[in-house]
Design a protein around this motif. Structure first.
Motif, PDB file in Angstrom:
ATOM      1  N   ASN A  41     -67.131 -10.160   7.835  1.00  0.00           N
ATOM      2  CA  ASN A  41     -65.825  -9.919   7.211  1.00  0.00           C
ATOM      3  C   ASN A  41     -64.965 -11.183   7.215  1.00  0.00           C
ATOM      4  N   ILE A  42     -65.557 -12.265   6.747  1.00  0.00           N
ATOM      5  CA  ILE A  42     -64.844 -13.535   6.652  1.00  0.00           C
ATOM      6  C   ILE A  42     -64.795 -13.965   5.200  1.00  0.00           C
ATOM      7  N   THR A  43     -63.647 -14.502   4.778  1.00  0.00           N
ATOM      8  CA  THR A  43     -63.527 -14.961   3.398  1.00  0.00           C
ATOM      9  C   THR A  43     -62.922 -16.354   3.348  1.00  0.00           C
ATOM     10  N   PHE A  44     -63.315 -17.103   2.353  1.00  0.00           N
ATOM     11  CA  PHE A  44     -62.817 -18.455   2.124  1.00  0.00           C
ATOM     12  C   PHE A  44     -61.989 -18.455   0.844  1.00  0.00           C
ATOM     13  N   VAL A  45     -60.736 -18.883   0.971  1.00  0.00           N
ATOM     14  CA  VAL A  45     -59.881 -19.091  -0.195  1.00  0.00           C
ATOM     15  C   VAL A  45     -60.101 -20.531  -0.651  1.00  0.00           C
ATOM     16  N   CYS A  46     -60.534 -20.703  -1.874  1.00  0.00           N
ATOM     17  CA  CYS A  46     -60.962 -22.024  -2.350  1.00  0.00           C
ATOM     18  C   CYS A  46     -59.830 -22.747  -3.090  1.00  0.00           C
ATOM     19  N   PHE A  47     -59.703 -24.031  -2.789  1.00  0.00           N
ATOM     20  CA  PHE A  47     -58.702 -24.864  -3.454  1.00  0.00           C
ATOM     21  C   PHE A  47     -59.308 -26.240  -3.675  1.00  0.00           C
ATOM     22  N   SER A  48     -59.131 -26.779  -4.887  1.00  0.00           N
ATOM     23  CA  SER A  48     -59.745 -28.050  -5.238  1.00  0.00           C
ATOM     24  C   SER A  48     -58.689 -29.105  -5.553  1.00  0.00           C
ATOM     25  N   HIS A  49     -59.047 -30.353  -5.299  1.00  0.00           N
ATOM     26  CA  HIS A  49     -58.142 -31.457  -5.639  1.00  0.00           C
ATOM     27  C   HIS A  49     -57.811 -31.467  -7.125  1.00  0.00           C
ATOM     28  N   GLU A  50     -58.686 -30.892  -7.938  1.00  0.00           N
ATOM     29  CA  GLU A  50     -58.429 -30.837  -9.379  1.00  0.00           C
ATOM     30  C   GLU A  50     -57.226 -29.953  -9.709  1.00  0.00           C
ATOM     31  N   GLN A  51     -56.925 -29.001  -8.834  1.00  0.00           N
ATOM     32  CA  GLN A  51     -55.761 -28.143  -9.046  1.00  0.00           C
ATOM     33  C   GLN A  51     -54.463 -28.857  -8.674  1.00  0.00           C
ATOM     34  N   TRP A  52     -54.571 -29.985  -8.004  1.00  0.00           N
ATOM     35  CA  TRP A  52     -53.405 -30.709  -7.502  1.00  0.00           C
ATOM     36  C   TRP A  52     -53.186 -32.026  -8.241  1.00  0.00           C
ATOM     37  N   ASP A  53     -54.274 -32.612  -8.722  1.00  0.00           N
ATOM     38  CA  ASP A  53     -54.202 -33.953  -9.309  1.00  0.00           C
ATOM     39  C   ASP A  53     -53.291 -34.019 -10.533  1.00  0.00           C
ATOM     40  N   HIS A  54     -53.276 -32.943 -11.308  1.00  0.00           N
ATOM     41  CA  HIS A  54     -52.531 -32.980 -12.580  1.00  0.00           C
ATOM     42  C   HIS A  54     -51.052 -32.660 -12.418  1.00  0.00           C
ATOM     43  N   ILE A  55     -50.624 -32.257 -11.225  1.00  0.00           N
ATOM     44  CA  ILE A  55     -49.238 -31.831 -11.021  1.00  0.00           C
ATOM     45  C   ILE A  55     -48.303 -33.039 -11.038  1.00  0.00           C
ATOM     46  N   ASN A  56     -47.203 -32.924 -11.795  1.00  0.00           N
ATOM     47  CA  ASN A  56     -46.280 -34.046 -11.945  1.00  0.00           C
ATOM     48  C   ASN A  56     -44.881 -33.778 -11.394  1.00  0.00           C
ATOM     49  N   SER A  57     -44.557 -32.518 -11.127  1.00  0.00           N
ATOM     50  CA  SER A  57     -43.188 -32.216 -10.698  1.00  0.00           C
ATOM     51  C   SER A  57     -43.181 -31.387  -9.425  1.00  0.00           C
ATOM     52  N   GLU A  58     -42.039 -31.416  -8.736  1.00  0.00           N
ATOM     53  CA  GLU A  58     -41.879 -30.633  -7.516  1.00  0.00           C
ATOM     54  C   GLU A  58     -41.947 -29.139  -7.812  1.00  0.00           C
ATOM     55  N   ASN A  59     -41.393 -28.722  -8.940  1.00  0.00           N
ATOM     56  CA  ASN A  59     -41.430 -27.304  -9.297  1.00  0.00           C
ATOM     57  C   ASN A  59     -42.866 -26.810  -9.476  1.00  0.00           C
ATOM     58  N   GLU A  60     -43.709 -27.659 -10.068  1.00  0.00           N
ATOM     59  CA  GLU A  60     -45.114 -27.282 -10.240  1.00  0.00           C
ATOM     60  C   GLU A  60     -45.807 -27.133  -8.883  1.00  0.00           C
ATOM     61  N   LYS A  61     -45.492 -28.042  -7.950  1.00  0.00           N
ATOM     62  CA  LYS A  61     -46.089 -27.956  -6.613  1.00  0.00           C
ATOM     63  C   LYS A  61     -45.662 -26.671  -5.914  1.00  0.00           C
ATOM     64  N   ILE A  62     -44.388 -26.319  -6.061  1.00  0.00           N
ATOM     65  CA  ILE A  62     -43.881 -25.093  -5.443  1.00  0.00           C
ATOM     66  C   ILE A  62     -44.622 -23.872  -5.999  1.00  0.00           C
ATOM     67  N   THR A  63     -44.856 -23.874  -7.309  1.00  0.00           N
ATOM     68  CA  THR A  63     -45.549 -22.755  -7.942  1.00  0.00           C
ATOM     69  C   THR A  63     -46.987 -22.651  -7.462  1.00  0.00           C
ATOM     70  N   VAL A  64     -47.695 -23.778  -7.428  1.00  0.00           N
ATOM     71  CA  VAL A  64     -49.102 -23.776  -7.014  1.00  0.00           C
ATOM     72  C   VAL A  64     -49.241 -23.330  -5.557  1.00  0.00           C
ATOM     73  N   VAL A  65     -48.403 -23.867  -4.680  1.00  0.00           N
ATOM     74  CA  VAL A  65     -48.471 -23.486  -3.264  1.00  0.00           C
ATOM     75  C   VAL A  65     -48.049 -22.033  -3.076  1.00  0.00           C
TER      76      VAL A  65
END
Length: 235
Positions: free
Chosen positions: A48-72
């Protein structure tokens, strides 16, 4: 028995390569749709273990603080939903060498929101498979080799008395962590050190002849000395 894996079919890129590696080593991979009932991305049902996956590709394209807040924010929501469904949740982060700062920034943002989660970074599919194998077969008692299960049960069945080091399994377990060289101490080595030197301080300051007097072979004795020389300063 090979692990059974529920794999989010929406994962692509390096994640797809991970699923291919799983199938190569005969893990039973089932591709599923991500739903509120299966909020994690890579799940091992038995422990009963799960991994939530996150890639640098989801972060590399972000240009603004608002986008970072949304992604996180979206990431936090997935983590919280996963914790409601699974006994253990781990954030699995795919990094590249040029964006290691992403790891620290996302961890800091999660901590600011009081989201605590173990984070495992990896750089290639082989690293991810190794991490899965260690966690699924090593950290969960039902999946450990039978000898490890017996040792765990033996340790739990004994009351550890810190005033009686010669009789406590906790002492033996502590000594087995000494890895001065390429190998861990054998159980026999733990007992002879325990009987001959009686305390961690005595072991840490022991000379080669003293360790040899404990019936250790020369290579093991030198490993013990190297361990303490490398990691501790003895006054």
């Amino acid at each position: 028995m090979q692990p059974a894996v529920l794999f989010n079919k929406e994962l692509t890129g390096n994640w797809q390569k991970i699923s291919d590696e799983m199938k190569k080593i005969k893990w039973r991979v089932r591709f599923i749709e991500a739903t509120p009932g299966t909020p994690g991305d890579i799940t091992f049902p038995k422990p009963n273990i799960t991994f939530v996956c996150f890639s640098h590709e989801q972060w590399d394209h972000i240009n603004s603080e608002n986008e970072k807040i949304t992604v996180v924010g979206n990431l936090m929501d997935r983590i919280q939903k996963s914790k409601q469904r699974h006994a253990k949740v781990i954030l699995l982060m795919n990094l590249d060498s040029s964006n290691i700062q992403m790891l620290y920034e996302i961890q800091a943002r999660l901590l600011l929101e009081c989201i605590t989660i173990d984070v495992l970074p990896f750089h290639n599919p082989q690293e991810a498979i190794t991490l899965f194998d260690i966690i699924v077969t090593g950290l969960f008692p039902d999946n450990q080799p039978s000898i490890a299960q017996r040792l765990n049960m033996e340790q739990k069945s004994n009351i550890n008395d810190p005033t009686s080091l010669a009789s406590t399994n906790k002492w033996v377990h502590l000594i087995t962590q000494i890895t001065g060289g390429s190998k861990k101490l054998r159980l026999h080595d733990c007992y002879v050190l325990q009987e001959g030197l009686h305390s961690i301080y005595n072991i840490a300051t022991a000379t080669l002849p003293q360790l040899l007097d404990c019936s250790l072979d020369r290579d093991t004795a030198q490993d013990v000395i190297k361990f303490f020389e490398a990691d501790y300063v003895i006054d």
